[in-house]
Design a protein around this motif. Structure first.
Motif, PDB file in Angstrom:
ATOM      1  N   VAL A 112      42.271  49.388  86.548  1.00  0.00           N
ATOM      2  CA  VAL A 112      43.350  49.404  85.497  1.00  0.00           C
ATOM      3  C   VAL A 112      43.401  50.717  85.216  1.00  0.00           C
ATOM      4  O   VAL A 112      42.627  51.437  84.317  1.00  0.00           O
ATOM      5  CB  VAL A 112      43.387  48.414  84.403  1.00  0.00           C
ATOM      6  N   THR A 113      44.773  51.463  84.978  1.00  0.00           N
ATOM      7  CA  THR A 113      44.872  52.669  84.738  1.00  0.00           C
ATOM      8  C   THR A 113      45.845  52.696  83.336  1.00  0.00           C
ATOM      9  O   THR A 113      46.175  53.730  82.469  1.00  0.00           O
ATOM     10  CB  THR A 113      45.499  53.793  85.696  1.00  0.00           C
ATOM     11  N   THR A 114      46.726  51.537  83.056  1.00  0.00           N
ATOM     12  CA  THR A 114      47.497  51.568  82.097  1.00  0.00           C
ATOM     13  C   THR A 114      47.682  50.248  81.550  1.00  0.00           C
ATOM     14  O   THR A 114      47.796  49.271  82.222  1.00  0.00           O
ATOM     15  CB  THR A 114      49.023  51.919  82.623  1.00  0.00           C
ATOM     16  N   ILE A 115      47.566  49.982  80.240  1.00  0.00           N
ATOM     17  CA  ILE A 115      47.569  49.047  79.649  1.00  0.00           C
ATOM     18  C   ILE A 115      49.076  48.643  79.227  1.00  0.00           C
ATOM     19  O   ILE A 115      49.574  49.387  78.303  1.00  0.00           O
ATOM     20  CB  ILE A 115      46.740  48.696  78.405  1.00  0.00           C
ATOM     21  N   THR A 116      49.758  47.733  79.760  1.00  0.00           N
ATOM     22  CA  THR A 116      51.303  47.765  79.790  1.00  0.00           C
ATOM     23  C   THR A 116      51.383  47.058  78.534  1.00  0.00           C
ATOM     24  O   THR A 116      51.210  46.714  77.576  1.00  0.00           O
ATOM     25  CB  THR A 116      51.807  47.077  80.905  1.00  0.00           C
ATOM     26  N   GLU A 117      52.980  47.452  78.123  1.00  0.00           N
ATOM     27  CA  GLU A 117      53.581  46.869  76.981  1.00  0.00           C
ATOM     28  C   GLU A 117      53.540  45.210  76.855  1.00  0.00           C
ATOM     29  O   GLU A 117      53.726  44.505  77.649  1.00  0.00           O
ATOM     30  CB  GLU A 117      55.301  46.933  77.030  1.00  0.00           C
ATOM     31  N   ASN A 118      53.021  44.911  75.573  1.00  0.00           N
ATOM     32  CA  ASN A 118      53.000  43.722  75.054  1.00  0.00           C
ATOM     33  C   ASN A 118      51.889  42.863  75.935  1.00  0.00           C
ATOM     34  O   ASN A 118      51.807  41.480  76.013  1.00  0.00           O
ATOM     35  CB  ASN A 118      54.183  42.844  74.977  1.00  0.00           C
ATOM     36  N   SER A 119      51.013  43.687  76.810  1.00  0.00           N
ATOM     37  CA  SER A 119      50.259  42.815  77.621  1.00  0.00           C
ATOM     38  C   SER A 119      49.145  41.920  76.720  1.00  0.00           C
ATOM     39  O   SER A 119      49.206  40.691  77.592  1.00  0.00           O
ATOM     40  CB  SER A 119      49.350  43.867  78.476  1.00  0.00           C
ATOM     41  N   PHE A 120      48.769  42.074  75.754  1.00  0.00           N
ATOM     42  CA  PHE A 120      47.814  41.168  75.152  1.00  0.00           C
ATOM     43  C   PHE A 120      48.422  40.759  73.659  1.00  0.00           C
ATOM     44  O   PHE A 120      47.798  40.350  72.701  1.00  0.00           O
ATOM     45  CB  PHE A 120      46.548  41.882  74.850  1.00  0.00           C
ATOM     46  N   TYR A 121      49.602  40.697  73.452  1.00  0.00           N
ATOM     47  CA  TYR A 121      50.536  40.698  72.219  1.00  0.00           C
ATOM     48  C   TYR A 121      50.302  38.998  71.700  1.00  0.00           C
ATOM     49  O   TYR A 121      50.358  38.387  72.528  1.00  0.00           O
ATOM     50  CB  TYR A 121      51.762  40.909  72.480  1.00  0.00           C
ATOM     51  N   GLY A 122      49.618  39.044  70.442  1.00  0.00           N
ATOM     52  CA  GLY A 122      49.453  37.870  70.076  1.00  0.00           C
ATOM     53  C   GLY A 122      48.385  36.823  70.559  1.00  0.00           C
ATOM     54  O   GLY A 122      48.327  35.932  70.215  1.00  0.00           O
ATOM     55  N   CYS A 123      47.301  37.541  71.133  1.00  0.00           N
ATOM     56  CA  CYS A 123      46.184  37.032  71.586  1.00  0.00           C
ATOM     57  C   CYS A 123      45.152  36.882  70.217  1.00  0.00           C
ATOM     58  O   CYS A 123      44.211  37.688  70.039  1.00  0.00           O
ATOM     59  CB  CYS A 123      45.401  37.785  72.496  1.00  0.00           C
ATOM     60  N   ASN A 161      44.450  55.800  81.226  1.00  0.00           N
ATOM     61  CA  ASN A 161      44.677  56.973  80.346  1.00  0.00           C
ATOM     62  C   ASN A 161      46.120  56.487  79.431  1.00  0.00           C
ATOM     63  O   ASN A 161      46.544  57.659  78.796  1.00  0.00           O
ATOM     64  CB  ASN A 161      45.268  58.007  81.603  1.00  0.00           C
ATOM     65  N   LYS A 162      46.679  55.324  79.521  1.00  0.00           N
ATOM     66  CA  LYS A 162      47.777  55.071  78.545  1.00  0.00           C
ATOM     67  C   LYS A 162      47.756  53.931  78.186  1.00  0.00           C
ATOM     68  O   LYS A 162      47.427  52.925  78.779  1.00  0.00           O
ATOM     69  CB  LYS A 162      49.019  55.405  79.445  1.00  0.00           C
ATOM     70  N   ILE A 163      48.020  53.521  76.951  1.00  0.00           N
ATOM     71  CA  ILE A 163      48.243  52.118  76.097  1.00  0.00           C
ATOM     72  C   ILE A 163      49.757  52.021  75.459  1.00  0.00           C
ATOM     73  O   ILE A 163      49.958  52.834  74.938  1.00  0.00           O
ATOM     74  CB  ILE A 163      47.137  52.054  75.112  1.00  0.00           C
ATOM     75  N   CYS A 164      50.239  51.258  76.420  1.00  0.00           N
ATOM     76  CA  CYS A 164      51.746  50.963  75.815  1.00  0.00           C
ATOM     77  C   CYS A 164      52.002  50.471  74.751  1.00  0.00           C
ATOM     78  O   CYS A 164      51.294  49.859  74.085  1.00  0.00           O
ATOM     79  CB  CYS A 164      52.560  50.306  77.027  1.00  0.00           C
ATOM     80  N   CYS A 165      53.230  50.390  74.227  1.00  0.00           N
ATOM     81  CA  CYS A 165      53.829  49.922  73.030  1.00  0.00           C
ATOM     82  C   CYS A 165      53.204  48.249  72.767  1.00  0.00           C
ATOM     83  O   CYS A 165      53.451  47.568  73.774  1.00  0.00           O
ATOM     84  CB  CYS A 165      55.316  49.715  73.014  1.00  0.00           C
ATOM     85  N   ASN A 166      53.002  48.001  71.634  1.00  0.00           N
ATOM     86  CA  ASN A 166      52.531  46.909  71.269  1.00  0.00           C
ATOM     87  C   ASN A 166      51.451  45.995  72.300  1.00  0.00           C
ATOM     88  O   ASN A 166      51.664  44.749  72.118  1.00  0.00           O
ATOM     89  CB  ASN A 166      53.710  45.877  70.986  1.00  0.00           C
ATOM     90  N   SER A 167      50.693  46.796  72.778  1.00  0.00           N
ATOM     91  CA  SER A 167      49.657  45.960  73.639  1.00  0.00           C
ATOM     92  C   SER A 167      48.729  45.017  72.957  1.00  0.00           C
ATOM     93  O   SER A 167      48.399  44.042  73.583  1.00  0.00           O
ATOM     94  CB  SER A 167      48.794  47.017  74.338  1.00  0.00           C
ATOM     95  N   PHE A 168      48.459  45.415  71.626  1.00  0.00           N
ATOM     96  CA  PHE A 168      47.452  44.599  70.883  1.00  0.00           C
ATOM     97  C   PHE A 168      48.019  44.101  69.728  1.00  0.00           C
ATOM     98  O   PHE A 168      47.180  43.661  68.702  1.00  0.00           O
ATOM     99  CB  PHE A 168      46.145  45.041  71.075  1.00  0.00           C
ATOM    100  N   ALA A 169      49.277  44.062  69.580  1.00  0.00           N
ATOM    101  CA  ALA A 169      50.041  43.726  68.460  1.00  0.00           C
ATOM    102  C   ALA A 169      49.912  42.121  67.911  1.00  0.00           C
ATOM    103  O   ALA A 169      49.704  41.247  68.811  1.00  0.00           O
ATOM    104  CB  ALA A 169      51.540  44.074  68.388  1.00  0.00           C
ATOM    105  N   THR A 170      49.657  41.912  66.722  1.00  0.00           N
ATOM    106  CA  THR A 170      49.447  40.625  66.105  1.00  0.00           C
ATOM    107  C   THR A 170      48.106  39.917  66.828  1.00  0.00           C
ATOM    108  O   THR A 170      48.223  38.670  66.630  1.00  0.00           O
ATOM    109  CB  THR A 170      50.684  39.752  66.125  1.00  0.00           C
ATOM    110  N   CYS A 171      47.202  40.696  67.182  1.00  0.00           N
ATOM    111  CA  CYS A 171      45.670  40.190  67.539  1.00  0.00           C
ATOM    112  C   CYS A 171      45.293  40.087  66.400  1.00  0.00           C
ATOM    113  O   CYS A 171      44.173  41.130  66.047  1.00  0.00           O
ATOM    114  CB  CYS A 171      45.158  41.020  68.599  1.00  0.00           C
ATOM    115  N   LYS A 172      45.200  39.083  65.531  1.00  0.00           N
ATOM    116  CA  LYS A 172      44.926  39.115  64.161  1.00  0.00           C
ATOM    117  C   LYS A 172      43.372  39.009  63.806  1.00  0.00           C
ATOM    118  O   LYS A 172      42.805  39.264  63.216  1.00  0.00           O
ATOM    119  CB  LYS A 172      45.555  37.916  63.580  1.00  0.00           C
ATOM    120  N   ASN A 173      42.594  38.532  64.996  1.00  0.00           N
ATOM    121  CA  ASN A 173      41.118  38.498  64.798  1.00  0.00           C
ATOM    122  C   ASN A 173      40.264  39.598  65.542  1.00  0.00           C
ATOM    123  O   ASN A 173      39.168  39.728  65.597  1.00  0.00           O
ATOM    124  CB  ASN A 173      40.753  37.169  65.275  1.00  0.00           C
TER     125      ASN A 173
END
Length: 166
Positions: free
Chosen positions: A115-126, A139-151
């Motif tokens: 994988v070369t890019t972590i796309t937008e919202n890919s893990f949002y809310g996990c 080389n790129k982590i897109c917008c909100n890739s890990f947003a709201t991953c509270k733990n």
């Protein structure tokens, strides 16, 4: 039956009582929306390697994906709102689409070096994800890739990442 080569898009859309599915080994691609809104779906077994857009979207009971083949592509929103999905082996995936694991319960997850890019919202809310190691291929982590991953307690970002969006 092994004579089946393709199962059409949205074929099992909203089959609310469907629990377990075995896909014939002759089918290697799970088409767009194939199991969309199958609220009782728990397990999938087969030899597929491509999971297209919204294939399992809104399948909150899905806990197990058993592919006897190497999964190479996961489409946009493929597992969105699969709130019971805790792990999946994607060790050879090249592409993870936008929103692919949005609002899943992933606990153990390894992003493969293909994988070369972590796309937008890919893990949002996990919310169950505790740590993530990003491989040096990214080389790129897109917008909100890990947003709201509270733990999420730890993230390893390699020097190869040159762009991190909001």
């Amino acid at each position: 039956p092994s004579s089946v080569k393709k199962i059409g898009k949205y074929c099992f859309y909203e089959c609310s009582s469907l629990k377990n599915v075995t896909i014939p080994s002759s089918v290697t691609t799970l088409e767009q929306g194939l199991f969309l809104n199958c609220k009782s779906l728990e397990t999938i077994d087969g030899s597929f390697n491509i999971i297209n857009d919204i294939c399992f979207c809104n399948c909150p009971s899905l806990t197990k994906i058993n592919s006897r083949s190497v999964i190479t592509n996961i489409g946009n929103s493929a597992f969105r709102h699969c709130s019971s999905l805790k792990s999946i082996d994607i060790s050879s995936v090249k592409t993870i689409g936008e929103n692919a694991f949005y609002n899943c319960s992933l606990e153990l997850f390894t992003i493969p070096s293909s994988v070369t890019t972590i796309t937008e919202n890919s893990f949002y809310g996990c919310k169950s994800m505790k740590s993530i190691v990003i491989p040096s291929s990214v080389n790129k982590i897109c917008c909100n890739s890990f947003a709201t991953c509270k733990n999420l307690e730890s993230v390893e970002i390699p020097s190869s990442v040159t762009n991190i969006e909001k």
